[in-house]
Write a protein that holds these residues in place. Structure first.
Motif, PDB file in Angstrom:
ATOM      1  N   ASP A   1       0.849  -1.348  -0.150  1.00 43.28           N
ATOM      2  CA  ASP A   1       0.046  -0.116   0.011  1.00 43.28           C
ATOM      3  C   ASP A   1       0.835   1.429   0.092  1.00 43.28           C
ATOM      4  N   LYS A   2       2.227   1.097   0.090  1.00 46.67           N
ATOM      5  CA  LYS A   2       3.147   2.089   0.322  1.00 46.67           C
ATOM      6  C   LYS A   2       3.041   2.901   1.489  1.00 46.67           C
ATOM      7  N   VAL A   3       2.427   2.308   2.629  1.00 53.95           N
ATOM      8  CA  VAL A   3       2.189   3.065   3.625  1.00 53.95           C
ATOM      9  C   VAL A   3       3.392   2.946   4.757  1.00 53.95           C
ATOM     10  N   PRO A   4       4.116   4.315   4.957  1.00 56.44           N
ATOM     11  CA  PRO A   4       4.994   4.132   5.964  1.00 56.44           C
ATOM     12  C   PRO A   4       4.789   3.291   7.282  1.00 56.44           C
ATOM     13  N   LEU A   5       5.757   2.709   8.140  1.00 61.33           N
ATOM     14  CA  LEU A   5       5.496   2.229   9.263  1.00 61.33           C
ATOM     15  C   LEU A   5       5.368   3.241  10.332  1.00 61.33           C
ATOM     16  N   SER A   6       5.486   4.404  10.038  1.00 59.89           N
ATOM     17  CA  SER A   6       5.160   5.390  10.911  1.00 59.89           C
ATOM     18  C   SER A   6       3.677   5.446  11.123  1.00 59.89           C
ATOM     19  N   VAL A   7       3.033   5.361   9.975  1.00 60.24           N
ATOM     20  CA  VAL A   7       1.323   5.626  10.145  1.00 60.24           C
ATOM     21  C   VAL A   7       0.857   4.497  11.031  1.00 60.24           C
ATOM     22  N   TYR A   8       1.509   3.028  11.045  1.00 53.74           N
ATOM     23  CA  TYR A   8       0.905   1.975  11.975  1.00 53.74           C
ATOM     24  C   TYR A   8       1.273   2.310  13.274  1.00 53.74           C
ATOM     25  N   ASP A   9       2.566   2.982  13.581  1.00 58.56           N
ATOM     26  CA  ASP A   9       3.146   3.332  14.751  1.00 58.56           C
ATOM     27  C   ASP A   9       2.304   4.505  15.579  1.00 58.56           C
ATOM     28  N   SER A  10       2.235   5.258  14.772  1.00 66.74           N
ATOM     29  CA  SER A  10       1.331   6.707  15.211  1.00 66.74           C
ATOM     30  C   SER A  10       0.098   6.368  15.726  1.00 66.74           C
ATOM     31  N   LEU A  11      -0.729   5.492  14.745  1.00 62.12           N
ATOM     32  CA  LEU A  11      -1.947   4.878  15.345  1.00 62.12           C
ATOM     33  C   LEU A  11      -1.786   4.408  16.785  1.00 62.12           C
ATOM     34  N   ILE A  12      -1.088   3.439  17.088  1.00 62.70           N
ATOM     35  CA  ILE A  12      -0.985   2.972  18.286  1.00 62.70           C
ATOM     36  C   ILE A  12      -0.686   3.809  19.330  1.00 62.70           C
ATOM     37  N   SER A  13       0.415   4.899  19.023  1.00 67.41           N
ATOM     38  CA  SER A  13       0.771   5.825  19.914  1.00 67.41           C
ATOM     39  C   SER A  13      -0.288   6.792  20.365  1.00 67.41           C
ATOM     40  N   SER A  14      -1.073   7.228  19.351  1.00 67.46           N
ATOM     41  CA  SER A  14      -2.212   8.288  19.349  1.00 67.46           C
ATOM     42  C   SER A  14      -3.483   7.503  20.336  1.00 67.46           C
ATOM     43  N   VAL A  15      -3.616   6.278  20.171  1.00 65.38           N
ATOM     44  CA  VAL A  15      -4.722   5.563  20.641  1.00 65.38           C
ATOM     45  C   VAL A  15      -4.080   5.326  22.275  1.00 65.38           C
ATOM     46  N   HIS A  16      -2.825   5.303  22.583  1.00 65.27           N
ATOM     47  CA  HIS A  16      -2.449   4.947  23.884  1.00 65.27           C
ATOM     48  C   HIS A  16      -2.555   6.462  24.638  1.00 65.27           C
ATOM     49  N   ASP A  17      -2.441   7.530  24.000  1.00 67.51           N
ATOM     50  CA  ASP A  17      -2.618   8.866  24.452  1.00 67.51           C
ATOM     51  C   ASP A  17      -4.038   8.915  25.019  1.00 67.51           C
ATOM     52  N   PHE A  18      -4.959   8.374  24.320  1.00 64.46           N
ATOM     53  CA  PHE A  18      -6.349   8.585  24.664  1.00 64.46           C
ATOM     54  C   PHE A  18      -6.974   7.368  25.375  1.00 64.46           C
ATOM     55  N   LEU A  19      -6.239   6.486  26.043  1.00 63.92           N
ATOM     56  CA  LEU A  19      -6.693   5.282  26.825  1.00 63.92           C
ATOM     57  C   LEU A  19      -7.048   5.914  28.180  1.00 63.92           C
ATOM     58  N   PRO A  20      -6.931   7.112  28.620  1.00 65.35           N
ATOM     59  CA  PRO A  20      -7.718   7.583  29.674  1.00 65.35           C
ATOM     60  C   PRO A  20      -9.083   7.839  29.454  1.00 65.35           C
ATOM     61  N   GLU A  21      -9.362   8.020  28.228  1.00 61.88           N
ATOM     62  CA  GLU A  21     -10.778   8.576  27.698  1.00 61.88           C
ATOM     63  C   GLU A  21     -11.216   7.035  27.896  1.00 61.88           C
ATOM     64  N   MET A  22     -10.878   6.124  27.426  1.00 63.96           N
ATOM     65  CA  MET A  22     -11.248   4.865  27.297  1.00 63.96           C
ATOM     66  C   MET A  22     -11.850   4.192  28.977  1.00 63.96           C
ATOM     67  N   TYR A  23     -10.773   4.497  29.778  1.00 62.07           N
ATOM     68  CA  TYR A  23     -11.096   4.189  31.077  1.00 62.07           C
ATOM     69  C   TYR A  23     -12.231   4.875  31.583  1.00 62.07           C
ATOM     70  N   ARG A  24     -12.393   6.291  31.284  1.00 57.93           N
ATOM     71  CA  ARG A  24     -13.476   6.974  31.699  1.00 57.93           C
ATOM     72  C   ARG A  24     -14.851   6.242  31.079  1.00 57.93           C
ATOM     73  N   TYR A  25     -14.678   6.064  30.039  1.00 60.07           N
ATOM     74  CA  TYR A  25     -15.875   5.236  29.405  1.00 60.07           C
ATOM     75  C   TYR A  25     -16.392   4.023  30.155  1.00 60.07           C
ATOM     76  N   THR A  26     -15.227   3.097  30.390  1.00 56.10           N
ATOM     77  CA  THR A  26     -15.682   1.959  31.334  1.00 56.10           C
ATOM     78  C   THR A  26     -16.088   2.259  32.760  1.00 56.10           C
ATOM     79  N   LYS A  27     -15.477   3.188  33.214  1.00 55.05           N
ATOM     80  CA  LYS A  27     -16.009   3.698  34.527  1.00 55.05           C
ATOM     81  C   LYS A  27     -17.247   4.075  34.539  1.00 55.05           C
ATOM     82  N   LEU A  28     -17.878   4.761  33.660  1.00 54.08           N
ATOM     83  CA  LEU A  28     -19.011   5.391  33.672  1.00 54.08           C
ATOM     84  C   LEU A  28     -20.056   4.153  33.193  1.00 54.08           C
ATOM     85  N   ARG A  29     -19.589   3.203  32.429  1.00 52.63           N
ATOM     86  CA  ARG A  29     -20.278   1.971  32.161  1.00 52.63           C
ATOM     87  C   ARG A  29     -20.512   1.161  33.294  1.00 52.63           C
TER      88      ARG A  29
END
Length: 600
Positions: free
Chosen positions: A262-290
């Motif tokens: 796909d001519k997709v740089p590895l940085s796109v894959y790693d950046s996805l994981i990194s960005s999601v890690h940054d927002f894991l506290p929002e996921m924890y907030r959601y599970t706490k609300l649940r």
């Protein structure tokens, strides 16, 4: 009264797809099979000669295209017939024969790319002066870009022959998972005994009765647990094959090899994981609300799917689902909706679950047929989203087939998930906007948050798992059941946070995920969801100009690299912004849900 799964014959004809549009009968399939065998034998006419003249090169390219289309029709028909009921031996055999034919065709075609790459640059430039070859410019450039990863003619032929063996883990998994595995029986909300299937598992996981959810959860994982070492052996073999082919082709890793097409740089894959890690506290907030809303002292993995606004009933028959999808997609214009209406009445869709039918959902088809959609419709809101998701794929294929030659009609998975998830985004926005009932609005926002959880957070967790298990094999580590379960368990804890009990059974979830046999695929769900969120917003805000860009994108097929096609459509996936913008929508939706439930 026990609910019994219907046989294929008991499903109404109007609820089945019409594979006769590919081949009118199995005899016609057989005739084309024999014709394709003869076409394969024509390879010797071109091998070693394509640089002799532009005429011969053009003729060879046309032969290649005809052969590829023939094999595509043969394999797709056989496999989709098998998917109707995996127990039918005639279609098991036809699928096996089609796979063998595909390998033979691949072997016959294996001379072409190495030979093309061996043509001296000045001679190739001279050949490309012929106007008939202009169509192939992007195709040629794509091949030459990967020149260092293509082997000699003899080596390519050997790899083509070996590909059938390399596909064995996936084939074995499919048969074990879809044809042989019996999950067992559970008791439903009324205490009636029901057969648990992969198709109805999520329905029971959404049950308001916690005992039903726990029973379904335990029963499913007990079934997979009984064969855990076999599942591990299958996945280990599949990952080893990925790593072998990457190493042989001089890539630094299996992941680099997978993304390079796909001519997709590895940085796109790693950046996805990194960005999601940054927002894991929002996921924890959601599970706490649940946990708070469900009033549970402990939130278990079997409590993750149940709607938080439990009193809202959402039993939706298929006719109603179609109506909801059509209305939500009106922003895409009359042309889009006309094709959608035709799909419902023209044998595109196989709607309901039956004994032996392949689980899940997909869109498939061939260039010479209309697209097809396999569903296992369960009358839930999730099934409505599955419908619009798969129709997104199907209409993407339709418009690509209409606008592009066979050479470029096939689009990359990276962009395919944009078309499907954009439909989901428009559906949820439509549903939220067309209710004044705060309870229903809260229910829908909960469902939208579940789309984020399942498509961004969960698929990124899968992507991280794939990255790490391939890296382990590349370090000569063995993927035993214990190793895989331990790694998966730790990832599950990281992604779901401190307010969720990671039940020991969830460590085995990797064993039932078919996408792991198509390596480095699932991250595209997350990137696709992010791109779709941005494009949907543009369509709703800008109107016609954005719709025109988007329909051009749907018709572009594989005529350029995915990153470039998306950039033309309006989003740049080489930047982290689309993923972060999507995750910010998730965070704002958690805020809105908190507010609605506090005022409830």
């Amino acid at each position: 009264m026990t609910e019994v799964l219907k046989t294929r014959d008991e499903i109404a004809q109007g609820d089945k797809w019409k594979l006769e549009d590919i081949f009118p009968s199995d005899d016609d399939w057989e005739t084309t099979y024999k014709e394709t065998e003869k076409k394969i034998a024509q390879a010797e006419k071109y091998a070693g000669k394509i640089a002799e003249s532009a005429d011969l090169l053009v003729e060879c390219l046309q032969w290649t295209d005809e052969l590829s289309l023939g094999v595509e029709n043969i394999y797709t028909y056989a496999k989709m017939r098998r998917d109707e009921d995996n127990r039918v031996s005639i279609y098991q055999a036809m699928t096996d024969r089609a796979a063998t034919l595909s390998v033979q065709a691949g072997s016959a075609l294996s001379f072409f790319i190495p030979e093309l790459m061996s043509i001296p640059d000045d001679r190739f430039a001279e050949l490309r002066q012929d106007s008939r070859l202009e169509l192939y410019d992007h195709y040629f450039d794509h091949i030459l870009r990967r020149k260092e990863h293509v082997l000699s003619l003899a080596e390519e032929k050997l790899l083509a022959e070996a590909s059938e063996m390399a596909d064995a883990p996936s084939t074995i998994f499919s048969m074990a998972n879809d044809a042989d595995l019996k999950l067992g029986r559970i008791k439903d909300e009324e205490g009636r005994e029901q057969e648990l299937t992969k198709g109805n598992f999520v329905k029971y996981m959404e049950s308001k009765d916690r005992a039903v959810r726990q029973d379904a959860f335990n029963t499913l994982y007990s079934a997979y647990g009984r064969q855990i070492n076999s599942w591990a052996a299958m996945l280990n073999a599949s990952v080893k094959a990925d790593c072998f082919f990457a190493r042989i082709r001089h890539y630094d890793s299996a992941r680099q090899a997978a993304l390079d097409d796909d001519k997709v740089p590895l940085s796109v894959y790693d950046s996805l994981i990194s960005s999601v890690h940054d927002f894991l506290p929002e996921m924890y907030r959601y599970t706490k609300l649940r946990k708070k809303v469900l009033q549970l002292s402990e939130l278990h993995m079997y409590d993750i799917y149940v709607p938080m606004v439990a009193e809202i009933e959402t039993k939706i028959d298929f006719a109603e689902a179609r109506d909801m999808v059509n209305k939500s997609l009106q922003p895409l214009g009359e042309g889009y909706l006309k094709v959608l209406d035709s799909a419902y009445s023209s044998g595109w869709i196989d709607t309901y679950e039956n004994l032996g039918k392949t689980s899940g959902a997909y869109s498939w088809g061939t260039y010479s047929s209309h697209p097809y959609v396999l569903l296992n419709y369960q009358e839930t809101l999730d099934s409505v989203f599955t419908l619009t998701h798969e129709m997104g794929h199907a209409l993407h294929s339709y418009f690509s087939n209409q606008k592009q030659s066979h050479l470029y009609a096939g689009y990359k998975i990276f962009v395919a998930e944009v078309a499907s998830t954009l439909n989901e985004s428009l559906l949820i926005k439509y549903l939220i906007e067309h209710t004044n009932d705060n309870k229903m609005k809260a229910y829908l926002i909960n469902h939208y948050l579940e789309q984020f959880r399942g498509t961004v957070f969960r698929q990124t967790m899968f992507a991280e798992f794939e990255r790490d298990i391939h890296a382990a094999v590349e370090k000569n580590e063995a993927l035993t059941a214990e190793y895989l379960s331990g790694m998966y368990f730790e990832l599950n804890k990281k992604y779901y946070g401190p307010d969720v009990v990671s039940d020991e059974q969830i460590a085995m979830e990797w064993s039932r995920i078919p996408h792991f046999y198509n390596a480095f695929y699932v991250y595209k769900y997350a990137t696709g969801f992010s791109a779709a969120t941005a494009l949907a917003q543009q369509i709703l805000n800008e109107g016609e100009p954005a719709v025109r860009r988007y329909l051009d994108f749907l018709g572009s097929g594989g005529s350029d690299y995915p990153i470039e096609l998306l950039r033309k459509a309006g989003v740049d996936m080489e930047k982290p912004e689309p993923v972060k913008q999507g995750l910010q929508v998730f965070a704002s939706m958690v805020n809105e849900l908190e507010s609605l439930l506090e005022n409830h």
